[in-house]
Scaffold this motif. Sequence first.
Motif, PDB file in Angstrom:
ATOM      1  N   VAL A   1      -3.507   0.930 -10.095  1.00 19.11           N
ATOM      2  CA  VAL A   1      -4.941   0.542  -8.883  1.00 19.11           C
ATOM      3  C   VAL A   1      -5.749   1.654  -9.556  1.00 19.11           C
ATOM      4  O   VAL A   1      -5.450   3.035  -9.725  1.00 19.11           O
ATOM      5  CB  VAL A   1      -4.819   0.332  -7.865  1.00 19.11           C
ATOM      6  N   HIS A   2      -6.711   1.859 -10.652  1.00 16.91           N
ATOM      7  CA  HIS A   2      -7.264   2.166 -11.298  1.00 16.91           C
ATOM      8  C   HIS A   2      -8.436   2.833 -10.169  1.00 16.91           C
ATOM      9  O   HIS A   2      -9.127   1.933  -9.841  1.00 16.91           O
ATOM     10  CB  HIS A   2      -7.580   2.411 -12.821  1.00 16.91           C
ATOM     11  N   ALA A   3      -9.826   3.898 -11.111  1.00 11.17           N
ATOM     12  CA  ALA A   3     -11.006   3.503 -10.627  1.00 11.17           C
ATOM     13  C   ALA A   3     -11.455   2.933 -10.384  1.00 11.17           C
ATOM     14  O   ALA A   3     -12.389   2.864 -10.362  1.00 11.17           O
ATOM     15  CB  ALA A   3     -11.542   4.974 -10.889  1.00 11.17           C
ATOM     16  N   ASP A   4     -11.390   2.049 -11.284  1.00  9.34           N
ATOM     17  CA  ASP A   4     -12.562   0.693 -11.535  1.00  9.34           C
ATOM     18  C   ASP A   4     -11.883  -0.432 -11.148  1.00  9.34           C
ATOM     19  O   ASP A   4     -12.307  -1.297 -10.657  1.00  9.34           O
ATOM     20  CB  ASP A   4     -12.537   0.337 -12.895  1.00  9.34           C
ATOM     21  N   ASP A   5     -10.587  -0.577 -10.329  1.00  7.47           N
ATOM     22  CA  ASP A   5      -9.999  -1.519  -9.574  1.00  7.47           C
ATOM     23  C   ASP A   5     -10.976  -1.213  -8.306  1.00  7.47           C
ATOM     24  O   ASP A   5     -11.287  -1.978  -7.881  1.00  7.47           O
ATOM     25  CB  ASP A   5      -8.457  -1.114  -9.900  1.00  7.47           C
ATOM     26  N   VAL A   6     -10.515   0.148  -7.830  1.00  4.20           N
ATOM     27  CA  VAL A   6     -10.969   0.570  -6.457  1.00  4.20           C
ATOM     28  C   VAL A   6     -12.501   0.113  -6.232  1.00  4.20           C
ATOM     29  O   VAL A   6     -12.881  -0.301  -5.442  1.00  4.20           O
ATOM     30  CB  VAL A   6     -11.190   1.697  -6.094  1.00  4.20           C
ATOM     31  N   ILE A   7     -13.797   0.526  -7.118  1.00  5.91           N
ATOM     32  CA  ILE A   7     -15.171  -0.547  -7.229  1.00  5.91           C
ATOM     33  C   ILE A   7     -15.032  -1.980  -7.275  1.00  5.91           C
ATOM     34  O   ILE A   7     -15.771  -2.267  -6.591  1.00  5.91           O
ATOM     35  CB  ILE A   7     -15.620  -0.218  -8.812  1.00  5.91           C
TER      36      ILE A   7
ATOM     37  N   ALA B   1      -8.278   6.843  -9.758  1.00  4.92           N
ATOM     38  CA  ALA B   1      -9.071   6.905  -9.305  1.00  4.92           C
ATOM     39  C   ALA B   1      -8.894   8.027  -8.176  1.00  4.92           C
ATOM     40  O   ALA B   1      -9.815   7.811  -7.062  1.00  4.92           O
ATOM     41  CB  ALA B   1      -7.871   5.624  -8.247  1.00  4.92           C
ATOM     42  N   MET B   2      -8.273   9.241  -7.787  1.00  3.39           N
ATOM     43  CA  MET B   2      -8.557  10.408  -7.152  1.00  3.39           C
ATOM     44  C   MET B   2      -9.607  10.601  -7.149  1.00  3.39           C
ATOM     45  O   MET B   2     -10.268  11.484  -6.186  1.00  3.39           O
ATOM     46  CB  MET B   2      -7.214  10.991  -7.610  1.00  3.39           C
ATOM     47  N   PRO B   3     -10.122  11.033  -8.598  1.00  2.00           N
ATOM     48  CA  PRO B   3     -11.614  11.132  -8.082  1.00  2.00           C
ATOM     49  C   PRO B   3     -12.981  10.976  -7.608  1.00  2.00           C
ATOM     50  O   PRO B   3     -13.311  11.655  -6.760  1.00  2.00           O
ATOM     51  CB  PRO B   3     -11.953  12.006  -9.555  1.00  2.00           C
ATOM     52  N   LEU B   4     -12.760   9.688  -7.193  1.00  2.00           N
ATOM     53  CA  LEU B   4     -13.304   8.696  -6.525  1.00  2.00           C
ATOM     54  C   LEU B   4     -13.362   8.648  -5.581  1.00  2.00           C
ATOM     55  O   LEU B   4     -14.411   9.078  -4.458  1.00  2.00           O
ATOM     56  CB  LEU B   4     -13.902   7.209  -7.215  1.00  2.00           C
TER      57      LEU B   4
END
Length: 323
Positions: free
Chosen positions: A184-190, A235-238
């Motif tokens: 699960v990447h940052a783009d997925d979280v968004i 995903a952690m920086p987000l």
Amino acid sequence: MSDKPTDAPHPPPTGSGGGRPTLSRQEFDDLFAAVRTWGRWRPADRGAWNRVTEDHVRRAAALVRSGVVVPMALPWNTEPGPDNRRPALHYMSDLGDVEAPEPATHKDFIAVDYHGKSVSHLDALSHIAYRGQLYDGRAAREVVDAGGARFGAVSALGPLVTRGVLLDLPAALGVKWLEPGQAVHADDVIAVERALDVTIGDGDAVLLRSGHFRRRRELGAWDPDAASAGFHVDAMPLLAERGIALLGGDGDSDVRPSPVDGVHSPVHALAIAAMGVPLLDNLDLEALSAACAELGRSAFLLVVAPLKVPGGTGSPVNPVAVL
């Protein structure tokens, strides 16, 4: 800040796979330094739980509308298996069969090595050291020994009451579950935030549902140390930017195999040792997913009350969501 789904369509998250390592150790060290919050709070061994104020608690309490209560702990697991290498113990220590004045008593004994894949538990800040250092730059060898932890113990945390946010990836993707190894990447979280019309904010507890336990119930157990769905380190920086206080899920938050060369649990290192964010591992989020879907929301009051174990690196726990 809304927590109800909208009717407008949104691009679905990709849920792309983890695969081979994609970050070098130096790139990971740079990321660790970028999200580090050392020196920000006192007491330091409460870490990001210091973010949660009385205002956060009041706002979280205002989310209670239906009164539905959803516990998230797994059953006490005494059966060995590929995901339970150190089964918990449970036996009766008193069956009421010794002659004594009334009333008769029945007592039992429980014990567990809970840092694993089969017990719902909280990781305190003393649980993870990276390059020999705990959160806030404390040398692990100086503060953790056979007697336990003198910094970052679970007893320093106390209970947490805050807003919980369920990132339900399978619901957003329209699938039963994420496959083991799926990242699960940052783009997925968004994308999930947009799909579920919920925005992660300051002091929130973020729970990732991958569908791990639905898959286990339908297909059987596997070794999640070898392959499990979870967050990619990107995903952690987000999540750091959003100011989360707690991270958890139905796995242990890390995608496996690790995407970082030479670091087997990079999300653990970033969350706990760099950001001061305790982790909730091995939650059963299936009932919460169903409740959120029925009520059309993804945010709720979350209560986490770990055992007060002096020197403990964590605690078995039964988090409770109230919607």
